[in-house]
Every structure is written in structure tokens, then in C-alpha cells.
Motif scaffolding. Structure first.
Motif, mmCIF file in Angstrom:
data_model
loop_
_atom_site.group_PDB
_atom_site.id
_atom_site.type_symbol
_atom_site.label_atom_id
_atom_site.label_comp_id
_atom_site.label_asym_id
_atom_site.label_seq_id
_atom_site.Cartn_x
_atom_site.Cartn_y
_atom_site.Cartn_z
ATOM 1 N N UNK A 129 1.330 -1.183 0.263
ATOM 2 C CA UNK A 129 0.380 0.187 -0.115
ATOM 3 C C UNK A 129 1.192 1.306 0.090
ATOM 4 N N UNK A 130 2.089 1.200 0.599
ATOM 5 C CA UNK A 130 2.998 2.487 0.529
ATOM 6 C C UNK A 130 3.168 2.551 -0.540
ATOM 7 N N UNK A 131 3.847 1.562 -1.044
ATOM 8 C CA UNK A 131 4.700 1.623 -2.564
ATOM 9 C C UNK A 131 3.480 1.164 -3.967
ATOM 10 N N UNK A 132 1.740 1.967 -3.319
ATOM 11 C CA UNK A 132 0.813 1.913 -4.601
ATOM 12 C C UNK A 132 1.223 3.172 -4.304
ATOM 13 N N UNK A 133 1.925 4.318 -3.687
ATOM 14 C CA UNK A 133 1.493 5.733 -3.869
ATOM 15 C C UNK A 133 3.393 6.487 -4.058
ATOM 16 N N UNK A 134 3.915 5.445 -4.873
ATOM 17 C CA UNK A 134 5.050 6.375 -5.175
ATOM 18 C C UNK A 134 5.201 5.650 -7.048
ATOM 19 N N UNK A 135 5.831 5.848 -7.121
ATOM 20 C CA UNK A 135 6.522 5.478 -9.169
ATOM 21 C C UNK A 135 7.054 4.136 -9.186
ATOM 22 N N UNK A 136 6.974 3.613 -8.389
ATOM 23 C CA UNK A 136 6.932 2.071 -7.870
ATOM 24 C C UNK A 136 6.403 1.141 -7.593
ATOM 25 N N UNK A 137 4.972 1.119 -7.839
ATOM 26 C CA UNK A 137 3.715 0.215 -7.467
ATOM 27 C C UNK A 137 4.384 -0.874 -7.426
ATOM 28 N N UNK A 138 3.485 -2.012 -7.074
ATOM 29 C CA UNK A 138 4.227 -2.948 -7.163
ATOM 30 C C UNK A 138 3.698 -4.206 -8.552
ATOM 31 N N UNK A 139 4.473 -4.493 -9.235
ATOM 32 C CA UNK A 139 4.742 -5.476 -10.494
ATOM 33 C C UNK A 139 3.523 -5.772 -10.877
ATOM 34 N N UNK A 140 3.274 -6.650 -12.041
ATOM 35 C CA UNK A 140 2.126 -7.358 -12.008
ATOM 36 C C UNK A 140 2.127 -9.138 -11.249
ATOM 37 N N UNK A 141 4.145 -9.503 -11.391
ATOM 38 C CA UNK A 141 4.371 -10.495 -10.650
ATOM 39 C C UNK A 141 4.059 -9.927 -8.856
ATOM 40 N N UNK A 142 4.407 -8.913 -8.500
ATOM 41 C CA UNK A 142 4.914 -9.065 -7.375
ATOM 42 C C UNK A 142 3.177 -9.325 -7.097
ATOM 43 N N UNK A 143 1.914 -8.343 -7.470
ATOM 44 C CA UNK A 143 1.504 -8.129 -6.631
ATOM 45 C C UNK A 143 0.736 -9.939 -7.038
ATOM 46 N N UNK A 144 1.210 -10.454 -8.473
ATOM 47 C CA UNK A 144 0.394 -11.694 -8.483
ATOM 48 C C UNK A 144 1.072 -12.380 -7.468
ATOM 49 N N UNK A 145 1.497 -13.204 -6.729
ATOM 50 C CA UNK A 145 2.683 -13.616 -5.957
ATOM 51 C C UNK A 145 1.852 -12.998 -4.299
ATOM 52 N N UNK A 146 2.027 -11.542 -3.903
ATOM 53 C CA UNK A 146 0.823 -11.818 -2.985
ATOM 54 C C UNK A 146 -0.727 -11.916 -2.832
ATOM 55 N N UNK A 147 -0.845 -12.325 -3.965
ATOM 56 C CA UNK A 147 -2.661 -12.405 -4.271
ATOM 57 C C UNK A 147 -2.563 -14.490 -3.962
ATOM 58 N N UNK A 148 -1.546 -14.751 -5.217
ATOM 59 C CA UNK A 148 -1.475 -15.915 -4.607
ATOM 60 C C UNK A 148 -0.925 -16.515 -3.014
ATOM 61 N N UNK A 149 -0.767 -15.764 -2.957
ATOM 62 C CA UNK A 149 -0.415 -16.592 -1.148
ATOM 63 C C UNK A 149 -0.998 -16.339 -0.216
ATOM 64 N N UNK A 150 -1.750 -14.955 -0.472
ATOM 65 C CA UNK A 150 -3.437 -14.607 0.322
ATOM 66 C C UNK A 150 -4.468 -15.852 0.349
#
Length: 412
Positions: free
Chosen positions: A218-239
Motif C-alpha cells: 500500500x505504501x508502494x502504491x503511492x510512489x512511482x514504483x508500485x507493485x509489479x504484476x508479478x509481485x501482485x500475483x505472488x502476493x495474491x496467490x499467497x493470500x
């Protein structure tokens, strides 16, 4: 006119240069030879300084790099007196010898003189910014002083100057990222997308609480470097793997749609972003510009679902609507859209009408209620609602588009 008795014209001097001039040339040659020898000796000593410091200081007792090397060795062996002597000689020979200053700083720390240790280490970092051992010491000092910004600035230099040891720093960075204060110091460096970021995010998913990773995302989402698609997919899969529905909702954010890719065009990919199409025997299932199209060939269809999507509907009442087109779809059970709780045991929440026969595009509606408790995630699936294996045979075509979920009333 000079006479025969003039000393400059004596027989002893008529055959060469005057004696004072010849002597000057001899002395100059000797001086140049000595200087050349000194340069060669000093140069050879410089070349040996790191690999053979003992030989280097025999050639040049004031060689600062060799002295600093010997000081570091003595310190590692616990010989503090020798370490002090070598380090002080190195510092006198070259005040900006960062290695020597670092050894003196470490010796001051051993004596308990923290102020002098900090001053010497800071001087060492100024003299030799790329010395990772000095930067790491200063990072640890900043951590002990609860100064995460200074610590991250030092650790960033270590990781840039010596990338081979980056993975060894991940536990320390992970501790920072797990702290509500420390994470704000880590985020600016992650937002720059350094080479080590993907491996660090993998480390966090393995080692940290998922709530920590969500806060970081969430903190990264407010920067110029939010989660990449791969990072979001990995986090979503883990959750999803841990059935952390609240975490998934938090990751998706308050503005996330109740249903993704309702056009059924396959405009996104990955977990929690689009539809899941498993391999199907006996049918073809495709997402495309005209929506979801299915083709059946009169054979038994061996698949629990033709298409499905994981939903995160909070408890409440909902309506699911869509459009259907049928082309001679024949079979005992037809097709139906079904909503089940992900847990426990795939509890059925609602099922649409059975689609079969022939029709142009027309609308349909399904009403459902998501209960409170044990239904945090739901599967929306296109299925063959067969009771026995023989009812799984279909022939013809069916297409779907414009699916939407509307909340009628949410539970308090």
C-alpha cells in the motif's frame, strides 16, 4: 692571449671537459639512477601492498595500504596493540586511508569510546565511501540510535557497492520493513526498483506476516514504483492460499470491482485479476472480443468448471446479471452459472437458470445471499449442472457477455 702556463690550457686538461663539469654530470647520473631505483622500489611495494603486505613494507616501511592491511589482520586476530601500531602508521602515511581509519574506529569501539569510534568511522566513510564494512558499521550504529533513514542510506550504499552480499542483508531489511516506522524508510529505495527488489519481495512473502507485505504494498502504491504484476500475483496467490479474505480485500482496495472482466474478453491475466480457464476435455472454451464462447461436440465434458473467478463479496444480498446467446445447445443438463463459498466444502449459494436450446442475445439474472461467517471468498463458475456422468454430454454452442454484480444490501 692565454699562455702555456694558464691552468685551463694545461696538458692535463686539453683532452676533455673541465673537471667541475664532468663531475656534475656524474653526480646527476647517480641522482637520476637513485630516483629511478626509488620509484621502482616504491611502485613494486605498491603492487604488493594488498596481496603481500609484509613484503611491501620491507620495501617501503611507510606503504599505507600494506600497513592498513596488516592492521586489519591484526585486529581480526585480536592483537590490538599490533593493530593500533599498524593503523596509526598507515594514517600518518596517508590521512585519507579509509581502511586504517576504520581499524582505528573498531579499536576505539572495543575500548568503549563510542564517540571516537563514530568520528573515526565517519571519517573513514568520507575517505573511502565504497568501503562496505564501514558503511555497514554506520548502518548498525544508526539502527541502535533508532535512525532508520540514516541506516537505509548506508545500507543502500552497501547494496550498490557490493551486490553479491545483498541477500545476506534481507533479514535486516525485512526487520525494517516489518516496523511501521522503519518501513517508511525502506519504501523510497524500493520505489526506485533496484535490481534486488524482486528477490527482497520474495523474501518478505516467505518470511514476513502477509499483513506486513500488504502494508508495504500500500505504501508502494503511492510512489512511482508500485507493485509489479508479478509481485501482485505472488502476493495474491499467497493470500488466497492462506484463505486470507480480509487481506485480499485490503490488497484490492476499497474501489475494487465486485466482478473483474465482466465483459469476458480476457483483458487481464493472473490471480484475482481475470477468469481462470482450466483444460477441458470434450469442449473448447475461449475468451475474446465477443465474450466467453463455448463449443461442444456431443462428447462427455470432463471438467468441474468451464470458467471461474474467485470473488470477495462481503456478507449481504446481490444480483448477478449477464447476456447469453445459444446455438442449438443440446444436453440433459445444459449450462448454468453457479456461486459457491470457497469454504467450507464449496457450499452452494445460488445457481442460474439452465441454458439450453436456441436464442439470440438475451439477459438473465441470479439473486444470492452471502452469509456472515465462513464464506469470505466465493467461486463464480460456468458449469454443467449434471447429477450423473451421462448428463455431462453437450452439443452446440453458447456465448456469454456483460456479466455484472450489484450489491443490493450488505450485512452490517
Amino acid at each position: 692571449m692565454p699562455t702555456e702556463t694558464d691552468s685551463h690550457w694545461s696538458p692535463a686538461n686539453r683532452r676533455g671537459w673541465p673537471l667541475p663539469a664532468a663531475l656534475s654530470w656524474v653526480l646527476l647520473a647517480l641522482l637520476l639512477t637513485g630516483l629511478l631505483w626509488l620509484v621502482l622500489i616504491r611502485g613494486y611495494a605498491d603492487a604488493l601492498a594488498r596481496q603481500a603486505p609484509e613484503r611491501a613494507i620491507r620495501l617501503n616501511p611507510a606503504q599505507p595500504v600494506a600497513l592498513a592491511q596488516l592492521a586489519g589482520r591484526a585486529l581480526a586476530e585480536g592483537e590490538t596493540d599490533r593493530a593500533t601500531g599498524y593503523a596509526e602508521r598507515a594514517a600518518r602515511a596517508s590521512f585519507f586511508n579509509g581502511h586504517a581509519l576504520r581499524v582505528l574506529g573498531a579499536l576505539a569501539e572495543r575500548r568503549g569510546d563510542q564517540n571516537r569510534a563514530l568520528a573515526l568511522m565517519s571519517a573513514a566513510a568520507t575517505a573511502q565511501p565504497r568501503d562496505t564494512a564501514t558503511q555497514y558499521w554506520l548502518a548498525l550504529h544508526a539502527i541502535s540510535n533508532q535512525d532508520p533513514d540514516e541506516a537505509m542510506a548506508r545500507l543502500d550504499r552497501v547494496m550498490r557497492f557490493e551486490p553479491a552480499i545483498v541477500d545476506e542483508l534481507f533479514p535486516l531489511l525485512g526487520t525494517f520493513a516489518s516496523n511501521p516506522v522503519g518501513v517508511r524508510a525502506v519504501v523510497p529505495y524500493l520505489a526506485r526498483r533496484p535490481d534486488w527488489r524482486p528477490r527482497f519481495m520474495e523474501h518478505m512473502l516467505r518470511q514476513a506476516e502477509l499483513s506486513v507485505v500488504i502494508r508495504l504494498s500500500k505504501l508502494l502504491s503511492n510512489t512511482d514504483g508500485p507493485l509489479t504484476d508479478d509481485e501482485r500475483a505472488a502476493l495474491t496467490t499467497a493470500l488466497a492460499g492462506r484463505r486470507d479474505w480480509n487481506g485480499l480485500r485490503e490488497l484490492a482496495g476499497p474501489d475494487a470491482p465486485l466482478l473483474r472482466d465482466g465483459s469476458l474478453r480476457g483483458v487481464a491475466a493472473g490471480p484475482m485479476t481475470s477468469w481462470r480457464l482450466d483444460p477441458v476435455k470434450g469442449a473448447d472454451v475461449r475468451l475474446g472480443p465477443d465474450g466467453l464462447r463455448t463449443y461442444f461436440y456431443g462428447r462427455r465434458v470432463e471438467a468441474p468448471a468451464l470458467a471461474r473467478q474467485l470473488l470477495l463479496l462481503p456478507p449481504g444480498q446481490y444480483e448477478l446479471t449477464g447476456q447469453v446467446w445459444l446455438n442449438h445447445l443440446q444436453g440433459p443438463a445444459g449450462l448454468a452459472w453457479v456461486v459457491r463459498c470457497e469454504q467450507p466444502n464449496g457450499r452452494l449459494l445460488a445457481s442460474s437458470e439452465s441454458f439450453a436450446g436456441e436464442s439470440g442475445w438475451r439477459g438473465w439474472l441470479l439473486s444470492m445471499t452471502v452469509p456472515v461467517g465462513q464464506c469470505g471468498g466465493q467461486w463464480l463458475s460456468l458449469e454443467i449442472p449434471a447429477r450423473i456422468a451421462a448428463e455431462r454430454e453437450l452439443h452446440g454452442e453458447a456465448a456469454f457477455r456483460d456479466l455484472a454484480i450489484r450489491a443490493l444490501q450488505q450485512a452490517p
